[in-house]
Design a protein around this motif. Structure first.
Motif, PDB file in Angstrom:
ATOM      1  N   GLU A  22       0.867  -5.042   8.036  1.00 40.64           N
ATOM      2  CA  GLU A  22      -0.089  -6.126   8.256  1.00 40.64           C
ATOM      3  C   GLU A  22      -0.755  -6.553   6.953  1.00 40.64           C
ATOM      4  N   GLU A  23      -1.083  -5.600   6.089  1.00 37.54           N
ATOM      5  CA  GLU A  23      -1.673  -5.943   4.790  1.00 37.54           C
ATOM      6  C   GLU A  23      -0.698  -6.769   3.956  1.00 37.54           C
ATOM      7  N   ALA A  24       0.571  -6.367   3.955  1.00 40.73           N
ATOM      8  CA  ALA A  24       1.582  -7.113   3.197  1.00 40.73           C
ATOM      9  C   ALA A  24       1.743  -8.524   3.749  1.00 40.73           C
TER      10      ALA A  24
ATOM     11  N   MET B 119      -2.617   5.082   5.117  1.00 38.42           N
ATOM     12  CA  MET B 119      -2.523   4.092   6.185  1.00 38.42           C
ATOM     13  C   MET B 119      -1.269   4.321   7.017  1.00 38.42           C
TER      14      MET B 119
ATOM     15  N   GLN C 115      -0.382  -0.720   9.669  1.00 43.50           N
ATOM     16  CA  GLN C 115      -1.427  -1.262   8.801  1.00 43.50           C
ATOM     17  C   GLN C 115      -0.853  -1.732   7.475  1.00 43.50           C
ATOM     18  N   ILE C 116       0.071  -0.965   6.927  1.00 41.92           N
ATOM     19  CA  ILE C 116       0.702  -1.331   5.664  1.00 41.92           C
ATOM     20  C   ILE C 116       1.434  -2.667   5.800  1.00 41.92           C
TER      21      ILE C 116
ATOM     22  N   LYS D  30      -0.484 -10.259   5.364  1.00 43.86           N
ATOM     23  CA  LYS D  30      -1.702 -11.007   5.048  1.00 43.86           C
ATOM     24  C   LYS D  30      -1.587 -11.639   3.668  1.00 43.86           C
ATOM     25  N   GLU D  31      -1.103 -10.868   2.698  1.00 43.98           N
ATOM     26  CA  GLU D  31      -0.915 -11.415   1.352  1.00 43.98           C
ATOM     27  C   GLU D  31       0.178 -12.473   1.346  1.00 43.98           C
TER      28      GLU D  31
ATOM     29  N   LYS E 249      -5.377 -10.782  -8.249  1.00 47.16           N
ATOM     30  CA  LYS E 249      -6.237  -9.815  -7.583  1.00 47.16           C
ATOM     31  C   LYS E 249      -7.692  -9.995  -8.021  1.00 47.16           C
TER      32      LYS E 249
ATOM     33  N   PRO F  66      -7.860  -6.124  -4.054  1.00 48.85           N
ATOM     34  CA  PRO F  66      -7.399  -7.031  -2.993  1.00 48.85           C
ATOM     35  C   PRO F  66      -6.996  -8.386  -3.547  1.00 48.85           C
TER      36      PRO F  66
ATOM     37  N   LYS G 216       0.832  -1.193   0.000  1.00 53.66           N
ATOM     38  CA  LYS G 216       0.000   0.000   0.000  1.00 53.66           C
ATOM     39  C   LYS G 216       0.875   1.255   0.000  1.00 53.66           C
TER      40      LYS G 216
END
Length: 268
Positions: free
Chosen positions: A38-40, A31, A35-36, A42-43, A242, A250, A21
């Motif tokens: 955690e998103e990475a 963000m 948060q950035i 998660k992927e 995606k 996402p 992100k």
């Protein structure tokens, strides 16, 4: 060979893109770093659990890209890559820092324990949408030597996407590949004209004949056309994973799982 030492004997290794992100300082940043990261991660977990051969972290959302990204980009990408490495300790992790920030990518890899970088503008100049990108092989490999990052592979784009190659129109893709090999590239990345557009299978065959280096397809790979790229050493897949096949959407675990199921059949 460095490639086989890193990826073993995986036929047509699949590398999943983690499009980080927008980072602090970029126009679209909304963000916090926590948060950035955690998103990475998660992927990264999705890629790990569906059996991909590797992942690559890229600051794709930092549009519009700069040829001189600030020190905050290097620092933030290091934090993201270190977190992804902790999630994926048993598969190779790569990094690309846009745009053409290859020294910064090497620094990130060295600090975070990443295994390879994707470099733009390794040989021959071209005009990208960020501006003129000049060849960097001599400086980049000396930098890698000086900072002790010799174990980090440098995979290099040739005739890269989102660029005009008019100034090297008399240099074929095969000649470009041979030049990159002569300048000690660790692997080549072949793309289509833009993100999500597939590479030409004929160019893949031409480049593979012209060089002994591993050749990866770096754009436009889908479950439907993967069969045409099986001769490649690796596939870098982003948009197709995606939702809706749109790079900025996402990550879809269902699309990743479907692709890997297809690839296991094709590999056998």
């Amino acid at each position: 060979m460095k490639w086989s030492n890193l990826f073993g004997h995986a036929k047509c290794a699949v590398i999943g893109m983690i499009h980080v992100k927008a980072l602090p300082g970029s126009p679209l940043c909304r963000m916090k770093m926590s948060q950035i990261i955690e998103e990475a991660c998660k992927e990264a977990r999705i890629y790990r659990d569906t059996g991909l051969d590797g992942v690559m972290v890229e600051n794709m959302h930092d549009i519009p890209y700069s040829l001189s990204p600030g020190p905050e980009v290097t620092a933030c990408m290091t934090s993201v890559c270190a977190a992804v490495r902790s999630v994926c300790p048993s598969i190779p992790v790569g990094v690309q820092v846009l745009a053409a920030a290859n020294r910064e990518a090497l620094a990130v890899a060295l600090a975070s324990g990443a295994h390879f970088i994707r470099a733009e503008g390794f040989v021959f100049s071209h005009v990208a949408d960020e501006g003129l990108v000049n060849a960097c092989a001599g400086e980049l490999l000396r930098y890698r030597q000086n900072v002790g990052a010799e174990d980090v592979l440098i995979l290099t784009d040739i005739k890269k996407k989102h660029s005009s190659h008019a100034i090297t129109s008399d240099v074929s893709v095969a000649e470009t590949a041979r030049a990159a090999e002569f300048f000690l590239s660790d692997g080549l990345v072949l793309t289509g004209i833009s993100t999500g557009v597939g590479a030409d299978p004929q160019e893949l065959a031409e480049v593979s004949r012209a060089t002994s280096l591993p050749v990866l397809v770096g754009s436009g790979v889908t479950a439907e056309n993967a069969r045409g790229y099986l001769a490649a050493s690796g596939l870098i897949v982003g948009s197709h994973f995606k939702e809706g096949g749109v790079w900025s959407g996402p990550l879809s675990s269902e699309r990743v799982d479907h692709f890997m199921t297809q690839m296991r059949r094709l590999r056998t």
